[in-house]
Design a protein around this motif. Sequence first.
Motif, PDB file in Angstrom:
ATOM      1  N   VAL A  22       0.840  -1.202   0.000  1.00 48.32           N
ATOM      2  CA  VAL A  22       0.000   0.000   0.000  1.00 48.32           C
ATOM      3  C   VAL A  22       0.876   1.252   0.000  1.00 48.32           C
ATOM      4  O   VAL A  22       0.641   2.199  -0.764  1.00 48.32           O
ATOM      5  N   GLN A  23       1.881   1.268   0.853  1.00 52.54           N
ATOM      6  CA  GLN A  23       2.784   2.416   0.935  1.00 52.54           C
ATOM      7  C   GLN A  23       3.500   2.657  -0.389  1.00 52.54           C
ATOM      8  O   GLN A  23       3.661   3.805  -0.821  1.00 52.54           O
ATOM      9  N   GLN A  24       3.941   1.596  -1.035  1.00 54.79           N
ATOM     10  CA  GLN A  24       4.657   1.738  -2.293  1.00 54.79           C
ATOM     11  C   GLN A  24       3.767   2.314  -3.385  1.00 54.79           C
ATOM     12  O   GLN A  24       4.186   3.191  -4.145  1.00 54.79           O
ATOM     13  N   ARG A  28       4.832   5.704  -4.841  1.00 52.03           N
ATOM     14  CA  ARG A  28       5.572   5.527  -6.088  1.00 52.03           C
ATOM     15  C   ARG A  28       4.689   5.163  -7.271  1.00 52.03           C
ATOM     16  O   ARG A  28       5.135   5.174  -8.418  1.00 52.03           O
ATOM     17  N   GLY A  29       3.443   4.818  -6.974  1.00 51.53           N
ATOM     18  CA  GLY A  29       2.521   4.482  -8.052  1.00 51.53           C
ATOM     19  C   GLY A  29       2.698   3.082  -8.592  1.00 51.53           C
ATOM     20  O   GLY A  29       2.022   2.699  -9.553  1.00 51.53           O
ATOM     21  N   GLN A  30       3.573   2.299  -8.006  1.00 50.80           N
ATOM     22  CA  GLN A  30       3.808   0.933  -8.455  1.00 50.80           C
ATOM     23  C   GLN A  30       4.383   0.103  -7.318  1.00 50.80           C
ATOM     24  O   GLN A  30       4.852   0.645  -6.312  1.00 50.80           O
ATOM     25  N   THR A  31       4.359  -1.212  -7.514  1.00 55.38           N
ATOM     26  CA  THR A  31       4.883  -2.105  -6.489  1.00 55.38           C
ATOM     27  C   THR A  31       5.254  -3.427  -7.119  1.00 55.38           C
ATOM     28  O   THR A  31       5.028  -3.640  -8.329  1.00 55.38           O
ATOM     29  N   ASP A  32       5.825  -4.322  -6.336  1.00 53.63           N
ATOM     30  CA  ASP A  32       6.232  -5.626  -6.849  1.00 53.63           C
ATOM     31  C   ASP A  32       5.000  -6.451  -7.212  1.00 53.63           C
ATOM     32  O   ASP A  32       4.149  -6.722  -6.356  1.00 53.63           O
ATOM     33  N   MET A 154      -0.967  12.504  -7.136  1.00 55.49           N
ATOM     34  CA  MET A 154      -1.154  11.989  -8.492  1.00 55.49           C
ATOM     35  C   MET A 154      -1.360  10.474  -8.500  1.00 55.49           C
ATOM     36  O   MET A 154      -2.040   9.940  -9.384  1.00 55.49           O
ATOM     37  N   PHE A 155      -0.812   9.785  -7.509  1.00 52.17           N
ATOM     38  CA  PHE A 155      -0.999   8.334  -7.412  1.00 52.17           C
ATOM     39  C   PHE A 155      -2.271   7.987  -6.652  1.00 52.17           C
ATOM     40  O   PHE A 155      -2.991   7.055  -7.019  1.00 52.17           O
ATOM     41  N   LEU A 156      -2.543   8.729  -5.606  1.00 49.90           N
ATOM     42  CA  LEU A 156      -3.713   8.439  -4.779  1.00 49.90           C
ATOM     43  C   LEU A 156      -5.023   8.717  -5.499  1.00 49.90           C
ATOM     44  O   LEU A 156      -6.046   8.091  -5.206  1.00 49.90           O
ATOM     45  N   ASN A 161      -5.142   2.804  -8.898  1.00 53.56           N
ATOM     46  CA  ASN A 161      -4.352   2.728  -7.660  1.00 53.56           C
ATOM     47  C   ASN A 161      -5.250   2.671  -6.436  1.00 53.56           C
ATOM     48  O   ASN A 161      -4.947   1.984  -5.463  1.00 53.56           O
ATOM     49  N   ALA A 162      -6.347   3.422  -6.487  1.00 53.02           N
ATOM     50  CA  ALA A 162      -7.295   3.410  -5.364  1.00 53.02           C
ATOM     51  C   ALA A 162      -7.862   2.005  -5.162  1.00 53.02           C
ATOM     52  O   ALA A 162      -8.004   1.540  -4.020  1.00 53.02           O
TER      53      ALA A 162
END
Length: 208
Positions: A22-24, A28-32, A154-156, A161-162
């Motif tokens: 969630v934090q990533q 950052r708008g992306q994650t693993d 911009m990511f939230l 992403n939401a």
Amino acid sequence: MLRTTRNQAIALAGLAQAVHLVQQIAKRGQTDREAMEISIASTLKIDADTVEDVYGGITGLRDGLLKLKQQMGGREHIDPEHARYSALLVFLENKLEKRPDVQKQLRAGLEKAAVQAETAPSITDESVLEILADTYHQNISPLGPRIIISGERMFLTDPDNAHKIRALLLAGIRSAVLWRQCGGARWKFLLNRRRLQQETQALIDQID
């Protein structure tokens, strides 16, 4: 579920991983992708026989185990934001445990997502995430307090992403359920911290 320290560590790693993802996404708008698939899939394994089965084994929880190790490593290592999100998810799960009516609605949402996942290209397909996100919004958010996620606007504000964030918060709730079923409680976390640290390290060593 067996009430062992090992199982409690696995459940806490699942929670830590969901929160970390969630934090990533928020920042950052992306994650693993692989770690996210493991976390999302855990929400759909409602009747697994063991804690490890919920996550398809412990290999996919490496990120969560490392984060859990960090969070238990002393004040100078703790990520306060991560700790706050995790504590709120455990608190919300405690409220959920007292609401059979909400549990029934929640299960219906998870079953709907599971059906959708059978025909979707992947477990993290937008169609699946949207159902999980709505399930969280309709059933967990009203329990209060709402979890306010910090990150880049911009990511939230991105709808995809939401959905990912809410679906992952639901994965956090799933792990919190496991934590309780395995005998986890706040006072036990404080008293058994050393044993949890040892089990967490043993799990990391098993993967590596």
